[in-house]
Write a protein that holds these residues in place. Structure first.
Motif, short mmCIF file in Angstrom:
data_model
loop_
_atom_site.label_atom_id
_atom_site.label_comp_id
_atom_site.label_asym_id
_atom_site.label_seq_id
_atom_site.Cartn_x
_atom_site.Cartn_y
_atom_site.Cartn_z
N CYS A 22 -24.07 107.57 75.68
CA CYS A 22 -25.47 107.63 76.08
C CYS A 22 -26.36 107.29 74.89
CB CYS A 22 -25.82 109.02 76.60
SG CYS A 22 -27.58 109.24 76.97
N ARG A 23 -27.29 106.37 75.09
CA ARG A 23 -28.21 106.00 74.02
C ARG A 23 -29.34 107.00 73.88
NH1 ARG A 23 -28.06 99.64 75.30
NH2 ARG A 23 -26.06 99.24 74.31
N GLY A 24 -29.44 107.93 74.82
CA GLY A 24 -30.46 108.96 74.75
C GLY A 24 -30.06 110.14 73.89
N CYS A 25 -28.84 110.66 74.13
CA CYS A 25 -28.42 111.87 73.41
C CYS A 25 -27.10 111.72 72.66
CB CYS A 25 -28.32 113.05 74.38
SG CYS A 25 -26.98 112.91 75.59
N GLY A 26 -26.42 110.60 72.84
CA GLY A 26 -25.17 110.37 72.13
C GLY A 26 -23.95 110.94 72.81
N ALA A 27 -24.12 111.58 73.97
CA ALA A 27 -22.97 112.13 74.69
C ALA A 27 -22.05 111.00 75.14
CB ALA A 27 -23.44 112.92 75.91
N VAL A 28 -20.76 111.26 75.08
CA VAL A 28 -19.79 110.28 75.57
C VAL A 28 -19.46 110.65 77.01
CG1 VAL A 28 -17.50 109.30 75.27
CG2 VAL A 28 -18.88 109.88 73.26
N LEU A 29 -19.89 109.80 77.93
CA LEU A 29 -19.64 110.04 79.34
C LEU A 29 -18.23 109.61 79.69
CD1 LEU A 29 -22.96 108.66 80.90
CD2 LEU A 29 -22.49 110.92 79.96
N LYS A 30 -17.59 110.42 80.51
CA LYS A 30 -16.25 110.13 81.03
C LYS A 30 -16.31 110.28 82.54
CE LYS A 30 -14.35 112.19 76.90
NZ LYS A 30 -13.78 113.38 76.34
N PRO A 31 -15.43 109.60 83.27
CA PRO A 31 -15.47 109.71 84.74
C PRO A 31 -15.25 111.14 85.21
CG PRO A 31 -13.99 107.96 84.05
CD PRO A 31 -14.38 108.71 82.81
N LYS A 32 -15.90 111.48 86.32
CA LYS A 32 -15.66 112.77 86.97
C LYS A 32 -14.26 112.73 87.59
CE LYS A 32 -20.47 113.40 88.39
NZ LYS A 32 -21.37 113.45 89.57
N PRO A 33 -13.63 113.90 87.78
CA PRO A 33 -12.31 113.91 88.43
C PRO A 33 -12.37 113.19 89.78
CG PRO A 33 -12.84 116.08 87.56
CD PRO A 33 -14.09 115.24 87.42
N GLY A 34 -11.40 112.29 89.98
CA GLY A 34 -11.33 111.54 91.22
C GLY A 34 -12.02 110.19 91.16
N ASP A 35 -12.83 109.95 90.13
CA ASP A 35 -13.48 108.66 89.95
C ASP A 35 -12.72 107.85 88.92
OD1 ASP A 35 -15.49 109.17 91.78
OD2 ASP A 35 -16.95 109.79 90.26
N CYS A 36 -12.80 106.52 89.05
CA CYS A 36 -12.03 105.67 88.14
C CYS A 36 -12.80 105.29 86.88
CB CYS A 36 -11.55 104.41 88.86
SG CYS A 36 -12.86 103.31 89.41
N CYS A 37 -14.14 105.41 86.92
CA CYS A 37 -14.90 104.97 85.75
C CYS A 37 -16.27 105.63 85.72
CB CYS A 37 -15.03 103.45 85.74
SG CYS A 37 -16.12 102.81 87.02
N VAL A 38 -16.99 105.41 84.63
CA VAL A 38 -18.31 106.01 84.46
C VAL A 38 -19.32 105.46 85.47
CG1 VAL A 38 -18.01 106.66 82.05
CG2 VAL A 38 -18.94 104.41 82.60
N PHE A 39 -19.15 104.22 85.90
CA PHE A 39 -20.07 103.64 86.88
C PHE A 39 -19.91 104.29 88.24
CE2 PHE A 39 -19.70 100.28 83.68
CZ PHE A 39 -21.03 100.20 83.32
N CYS A 40 -18.68 104.62 88.61
CA CYS A 40 -18.43 105.30 89.89
C CYS A 40 -18.95 106.74 89.84
CB CYS A 40 -16.95 105.26 90.24
SG CYS A 40 -16.38 103.60 90.68
#
Length: 71
Positions: free
Chosen positions: A34-52
């Protein structure tokens, strides 16, 4: 890849930062900083990617009906 949307708007669940991103057309993206806070986003359980998980549009492989490319 006719009819496939390649741009999605990601929203950070930690800070609410919103960013328009170009998605890879041949793979899932498992991490996004995230360019806002620097958090590294990872997919939620059951999703294949951060976009999903956090985007307005699922990743191109899912849109194409090819299923999850992450395993």
């Amino acid at each position: 890849m006719r009819g496939i949307v390649t741009t999605s708007v990601l929203t950070c669940p930690d800070c609410g930062h919103v960013e328009s991103c170009e998605m890879p057309t041949d793979a899932c993206q498992w991490f996004f900083e995230c360019r806002g806070c620097g958090a590294v986003l990872k997919p939620k359980p059951g999703d294949c990617c951060v976009f999903c998980s956090y985007g307005t549009v699922p990743c191109p492989p899912i849109q194409a009906g090819d299923g999850c490319c992450g395993g």
